[in-house]
Design an enzyme around this catalytic site. Structure first.
Site, PDB file in Angstrom:
ATOM      1  N   LYS A 283      33.051  -0.682  29.009  1.00 34.44           N
ATOM      2  CA  LYS A 283      34.057  -1.571  28.573  1.00 34.44           C
ATOM      3  C   LYS A 283      34.198  -2.331  29.723  1.00 34.44           C
ATOM      4  O   LYS A 283      35.085  -1.996  30.262  1.00 34.44           O
ATOM      5  CB  LYS A 283      34.897  -0.956  27.505  1.00 34.44           C
TER       6      LYS A 283
ATOM      7  N   CYS B 229      34.284  -3.031  20.424  1.00 36.72           N
ATOM      8  CA  CYS B 229      35.052  -3.267  20.084  1.00 36.72           C
ATOM      9  C   CYS B 229      35.928  -4.522  20.367  1.00 36.72           C
ATOM     10  O   CYS B 229      35.999  -5.603  20.126  1.00 36.72           O
ATOM     11  CB  CYS B 229      36.260  -1.349  20.134  1.00 36.72           C
TER      12      CYS B 229
ATOM     13  N   GLU C 274      32.690   3.247  19.239  1.00 33.97           N
ATOM     14  CA  GLU C 274      32.829   4.324  20.343  1.00 33.97           C
ATOM     15  C   GLU C 274      34.443   5.281  19.492  1.00 33.97           C
ATOM     16  O   GLU C 274      34.992   5.856  19.011  1.00 33.97           O
ATOM     17  CB  GLU C 274      34.234   2.590  20.347  1.00 33.97           C
TER      18      GLU C 274
END
Length: 537
Positions: free
Chosen positions: A354, A406, A295
Site C-alpha cells: 500500500k 482501502c 485487506e
C-alpha cells in the site's frame, strides 16, 4: 402644560421602544446567514451515500451562494466554516467510532478551514461577470488542496463522491473527480443565479441578458456534458471476460478488539473460500478464474508464520485458483500493508505494498511531539507502516487486476496509476470492521462506483465485514453482500483496456480548474483594489 410635557417625552419613549427592535433585527441579520450556511452544509451531507438523493447538492450550493454573495471576505470566512462544519461533522462521524470523539472533532475542525477559505474566495469572485464559473473553480481548488495537505491529504467528502447515483456521474469519465465535482457545483451556483435574476427582474422590470445567459449556461452545459459523456461509459468486454470470486469472511466482532483475533479472521476467510470451493465442486457455482480476499484478511505474516502459510495454501488449493490475500508483513524491520498473490501451486508469487497509508491509523505523524504531550497517544499506532513505491497490478489467470487498498480509493492518482500500468479491472480490498455499521462503508463503496466510471473498468470491493460488491464499468452494483456476515460473490465480468479521457488526462483537468480559480481570484482582487483607488478609499 400637561400636553407640552407629553410632547417632549414622546421621542424618548419611541426611541426606547425602537432600540430593542433594532437590536433584534440586527441579531436576525447575523443569525439567519449563519443558520443558512450551517443548514446548507447539512443538506450537502444528506446528498451523500447511503442516501440516493445526490441532486440535493444543487440546492445546497444554491443556498451557500445566497449566504456568501454581498458579504465581506472576512464574514465569508466564518460562514464558510459553518458550512464546512454542517457538512463534515455528520459526514465524518465514523472516524470517532474507532478512537473516540476527540480525533473526529479535530479532523473536522482542520478540514473545515479549507472550506472557510473557499467561502472567502467565492465571495471575492462573486462580483465578476459569469461568477458561477469562477466560484465553482474556487471550490475545486479547495478540494485539490485538501486532497494533498496536511499529512498527504484527506480527499474524503469530495463532491464527486456523492454523485454515484446522479445524472452528472458520466463527467467522471471526461475529467475525473474534479470535472464531476465542478459540474455539480457550477450547476448549483447557476441555479441560485437564475433565481436571483428572476427576483431582480420582477423588482426592477429590467432583464440583464448577459448575466441571464451566463446563469443558464451554468446549468445547461454541465447537464448536456453529462448526457453527452454517457457515450464514454460502456460495459462491453474488450479483452474477454473473467469469472471473479470476492470473499467476505467476516470478523469475530466489530471494533478494535478484532485485531487481537487475527488468526480467527484468517480462518474465517479460508473457511468461506473452502465453502465456495465445495459449491463449485457440486456444480452450484461457476469455477472462478481468481479469488480476491480483503485487506487484513491475514494480519498474521504468512512469510514468517508457517501456520498462516498453510491455511492460505490449503484454501488456494481447495478453490484451484490464484488468490489475492491482504496481509500485514514485516520485511527488513519495516511493516507493510500488503496484498500477496498466492498461486495454488507455487505459493506467493507477487506482492503489492500500500502506497497511501493512513495518518493516525497506519502511521503516526509527529510521533515524538505527541508522545511528549501524552504518552498514551502513541499507543494508537505502535509501529508505523512503511509506504510501497510501485503501482499494484497482479496478473491473475491472464487478467491484469489493479489494486488500490482501502484508503487509496479516495486518491485520484492511486487508482489511475493502476490503469495506466495496464489494469483491465480494479480491486479495492478493504477492512471496515473497526467502523462498525457506520456510513463509512457506503461512502467508500460510492467512491469505487465513481472510479469504475472514471476509468471504465469493473471494480470489485472485497471487505472483511462488508459491504463487499461487484461494480460494472458504468458504476452499477450487480452483486453485494450484507454487513457482518460471511459470504462470497462470483460473477463473470468484462475486461477492458481502452482509456477514458479522464485516464489519459490525469491531473490536467484539475490543474486547469485551479488555474481558472487563481485567475478569477486575481481578477477580483485587482478589481477591488482599482475600485478603492478610484474612490480614494
Amino acid at each position: 402644560m400637561t400636553a407640552t410635557a407629553t410632547t417632549v417625552d414622546e421621542p424618548d419613549q419611541l426611541e426606547s421602544q425602537a432600540a430593542p427592535a433594532s437590536r433584534a433585527a440586527g441579531l436576525a441579520r447575523r443569525l439567519v446567514p449563519a443558520a443558512a450556511a450551517t443548514l446548507s452544509g447539512v443538506l450537502l451531507y444528506v446528498s451523500f451515500p447511503p442516501r440516493t438523493v445526490s441532486w440535493l447538492a444543487l440546492p445546497a450550493f444554491a443556498v451557500f451562494a445566497w449566504v456568501l454573495r454581498g458579504r465581506t471576505w472576512k464574514a465569508s470566512l466564518g460562514l464558510g466554516y459553518l458550512f464546512g462544519l454542517g457538512f463534515l461533522l455528520p459526514l465524518l462521524v465514523w472516524t470517532g467510532v474507532e478512537v473516540g470523539s476527540g480525533p473526529w472533532l479535530a479532523l473536522v475542525a482542520v478540514e473545515a478551514v479549507y472550506i472557510a477559505l473557499v467561502g472567502a474566495g467565492i465571495t471575492l469572485v462573486s462580483r465578476l461577470p459569469g461568477w458561477p464559473l469562477w466560484a465553482a473553480a474556487v471550490w475545486i481548488a479547495g478540494e485539490a488542496a485538501r486532497a494533498r495537505a496536511p499529512f498527504g491529504g484527506f480527499p474524503w467528502g469530495k463532491i464527486a463522491f456523492g454523485q454515484a447515483d446522479g445524472v452528472f456521474l458520466p463527467l467522471a469519465a471526461v475529467g475525473g473527480t474534479p470535472a464531476l465535482g465542478f459540474g455539480v457545483v457550477l450547476c448549483g451556483f447557476g441555479l441560485y443565479e437564475i433565481v436571483r435574476l428572476v427576483v431582480e427582474g420582477r423588482r426592477t422590470r429590467v432583464v440583464r441578458r448577459g448575466a441571464a445567459v451566463a446563469a443558464l449556461l451554468s446549468i445547461v452545459v454541465p447537464v448536456a456534458g453529462a448526457l453527452a459523456a454517457r457515450t464514454l461509459v460502456s460495459d462491453k468486454a474488450e479483452d474477454g471476460t473473467a469469472t471473479v470470486a470476492v470473499i467476505q469472511g467476516n470478523v469475530p466482532r466489530a471494533g478494535l478488539e478484532f485485531n487481537a483475533q487475527r488468526r480467527a479472521v484468517l480462518d474465517y476467510h479460508a473457511r468461506e473460500t473452502e465453502r465456495l470451493a465445495a459449491e463449485v465442486k457440486a456444480g452450484k457455482v461457476a469455477q472462478p478464474d481468481f479469488v480476491l480476499w480483503p485487506e487484513n484478511s491475514s494480519d498474521i505474516d504468512p512469510f514468517a508464520n508457517a501456520d498462516a502459510r498453510m491455511v492460505i495454501d490449503t484454501a488456494a488449493k481447495a478453490i484451484g485458483a490464484p488468490v489475492s490475500v491482504g496481509g500485514v508483513v514485516e520485511r527488513d524491520g519495516k511493516l507493510y500493508n500488503e496484498q500477496i498473490l498466492w498461486d495454488p501451486v507455487e505459493g506467493a508469487v507477487d506482492t503489492y505494498d500500500k502506497r497511501q497509508v493512513q495518518p493516525f491509523g497506519e502511521y503516526l505523524p509527529m510521533r515524538s511531539l505527541l508522545g511528549a504531550i501524552n504518552k498514551n497517544w502513541t499507543t494508537m499506532v505502535r509501529q508505523d507502516f512503511s509506504r510501497g513505491t510501485k503501482a499494484g497490478v497482479f496478473t491473475m489467470d491472464g487478467a491484469k487486476v489493479g489494486l488500490a487498498t482501502c484508503y487509496e480509493a479516495a486518491f485520484d492518482w492511486a487508482v489511475r496509476s493502476t490503469v495506466t500500468d495496464g489494469a483491465q479491472m480494479i480491486s479495492v480490498p478493504s477492512n471496515n470492521a473497526t467502523f462498525d455499521r457506520s456510513e463509512m462503508t457506503y461512502q467508500q463503496l460510492a467512491m469505487s462506483r465513481v472510479r469504475a466510471v472514471e476509468h471504465s473498468r469493473t471494480v470489485t470491493v472485497p471487505v472483511t465485514s462488508g459491504v463487499s460488491a461487484v461494480i460494472m464499468p458504468d458504476g452499477k452494483i450487480t452483486h453485494k453482500t450484507g454487513m457482518f456476515v460471511a459470504d462470497s460473490l462470483v460473477q463473470k465480468v468484462p475486461l477492458r483496456s481502452s482509456q477514458t479521457p479522464a485516464t489519459k488526462l490525469g491531473i490536467l483537468p484539475e490543474m486547469a480548474l485551479v488555474l481558472v480559480a487563481v485567475g478569477g481570484l486575481g481578477w477580483a482582487v485587482a478589481t477591488t483594489v482599482r475600485g478603492r483607488r478610484d474612490t480614494g478609499r
